[in-house]
Design an enzyme around this catalytic site. Structure first.
Site, PDB file in Angstrom:
ATOM      1  N   SER A  12      70.842  68.943  52.404  1.00 22.09           N
ATOM      2  CA  SER A  12      72.108  69.412  52.962  1.00 22.09           C
ATOM      3  C   SER A  12      72.102  70.935  52.951  1.00 22.09           C
ATOM      4  O   SER A  12      71.248  71.542  53.585  1.00 22.09           O
ATOM      5  CB  SER A  12      73.289  68.834  52.167  1.00 22.09           C
TER       6      SER A  12
ATOM      7  N   HIS B 164      71.958  66.991  56.675  1.00 20.27           N
ATOM      8  CA  HIS B 164      73.347  67.073  57.116  1.00 20.27           C
ATOM      9  C   HIS B 164      73.459  68.178  58.158  1.00 20.27           C
ATOM     10  O   HIS B 164      73.467  69.366  57.823  1.00 20.27           O
ATOM     11  CB  HIS B 164      74.281  67.390  55.943  1.00 20.27           C
TER      12      HIS B 164
ATOM     13  N   ASP C 134      75.707  63.191  47.840  1.00 19.85           N
ATOM     14  CA  ASP C 134      75.022  62.280  48.757  1.00 19.85           C
ATOM     15  C   ASP C 134      73.536  62.201  48.411  1.00 19.85           C
ATOM     16  O   ASP C 134      72.880  63.221  48.192  1.00 19.85           O
ATOM     17  CB  ASP C 134      75.198  62.749  50.194  1.00 19.85           C
TER      18      ASP C 134
END
Length: 340
Positions: free
Chosen positions: A161, A188, A281
């Site tokens: 991310s 992401h 996540d």
């Protein structure tokens, strides 16, 4: 949210101020006209989110982002004119710690741009407020354990991310995966910028890089990039696809969803790698991979732009190894038999 604006163009700064002021849940904390001013104001009065332009005097948005993430870390959204024409700068900013990128709305007649910017702000607000994360639902699949596709024996599953683009490029640089190895990256990033990410990453690596279309098979010796705001999945036949569920999950595409698929369906060797990023996540999915007998690695704090996702994995004991970025790359090469 308390939102700050860093933009040296008065009309652009006013357009951003009006978008933020149009909502009741957000307020403009301050407006910086230079990158250096943004760094100083952030140190004195840290916002929840900075809307950061790329091209500013004294310090550009990339360097301002890097300094803020070192000195007064907070969420940063790159908001700049025509980001598709500033690919290198965009990915340098993402590598320095920015969360995402979107185009600057115009002062007049910019309803579409306003909505897109507000949607990005809403998503980041959700990430900040729920950084503990919701546990990702495991995608539906068919029971059974079919054989691994003949051409591929090892799957490297990478999740990243904030700071991820630069981390992925550094980790995979300088070597070529062997022909029996496939690499899948879940980063992401907004679907509209995924093609540019793949192109940029391909310029950094010796391996072919391409985005994943729904229904694609794993490709040997190739880096495959998730390109949808839906979640990337892997079925029992080694086929890749996208699924909108879970719809209310803030992380899109979700690393957790893909890692759970690997744990559930992949019967060859697999290595799960969780890199720098905000939130949690990927931690639950990495744990599922470890419990399924696969190798699991998380990036260490010192080399992470944001030590959120890897920290969550370490806290769950999901990672067998916690390593600096350069050692993760070396581990992948030695484990897969890839030549430098």
């Amino acid at each position: 949210m308390k939102i700050a604006i860093a933009n040296d163009v008065p009309m652009a700064a006013e357009a951003l101020r009006r978008v933020v002021a149009s909502t009741t849940e957000h307020q403009v904390l301050w407006i910086a006209r230079t990158g250096l001013e943004a760094v100083q104001l952030c140190a004195a009065n840290r916002p929840d989110l900075i809307l950061m332009d790329l091209n500013m005097p004294e310090l550009d948005g990339v360097e301002a982002t890097r300094l803020i993430m070192e000195q007064s870390p907070c969420a940063i959204l790159v908001v700049t004119g025509q980001p598709q024409y500033n690919v290198n700068q965009v990915f340098r900013a993402l590598g320095a710690g920015a969360l995402d990128v979107t185009a600057t709305p115009v002062l007049q007649g910019g309803a579409g741009g306003d909505a897109q910017l507000l949607a990005k702000i809403h998503t980041i607000d959700k990430l900040i407020r729920h950084s503990g994360g919701n546990q990702a639902m495991q995608p539906k699949g068919v029971n059974g354990q079919p054989p691994v596709p003949a051409a591929i024996h090892t799957l490297v599953a990478i999740g990243a991310s904030t700071g991820g683009p630069a981390a992925v490029a550094a980790m995979l640089a300088g070597w070529t995966a062997p022909p029996d190895c496939a690499i899948v990256v879940v980063q992401h990033i907004d679907q509209h910028f995924a093609d540019n990410f793949a192109k940029w990453l391909g310029e950094q690596l010796a391996m072919p890089v391409r985005v994943i279309a729904d229904g694609d098979d794993l490709q040997p010796g190739t880096v495959l990039i998730a390109k949808s705001n839906d979640h990337l999945t892997l079925d029992q036949n080694g086929r890749l696809g996208y699924d909108a569920a879970p719809r209310d999950y803030a992380y899109r595409p979700s690393v957790d969803v893909f890692f759970h698929c690997v744990a559930q369906h992949w019967r060859g060797a697999a290595i799960g790698v969780l890199l720098t990023g905000m939130g949690r996540d990927g931690a639950e999915g990495l744990l599922a991979m470890r419990r399924a007998g696969h190798a699991t690695v998380a990036q260490d704090q010192a080399s992470s732009a944001v030590y959120g996702m890897p920290r969550a994995a370490a806290e769950l004991d999901a990672a067998q190894l916690v390593l600096p970025l350069d050692r993760i790359g070396a581990l992948l090469r030695s484990t897969t038999g890839a030549k430098p």
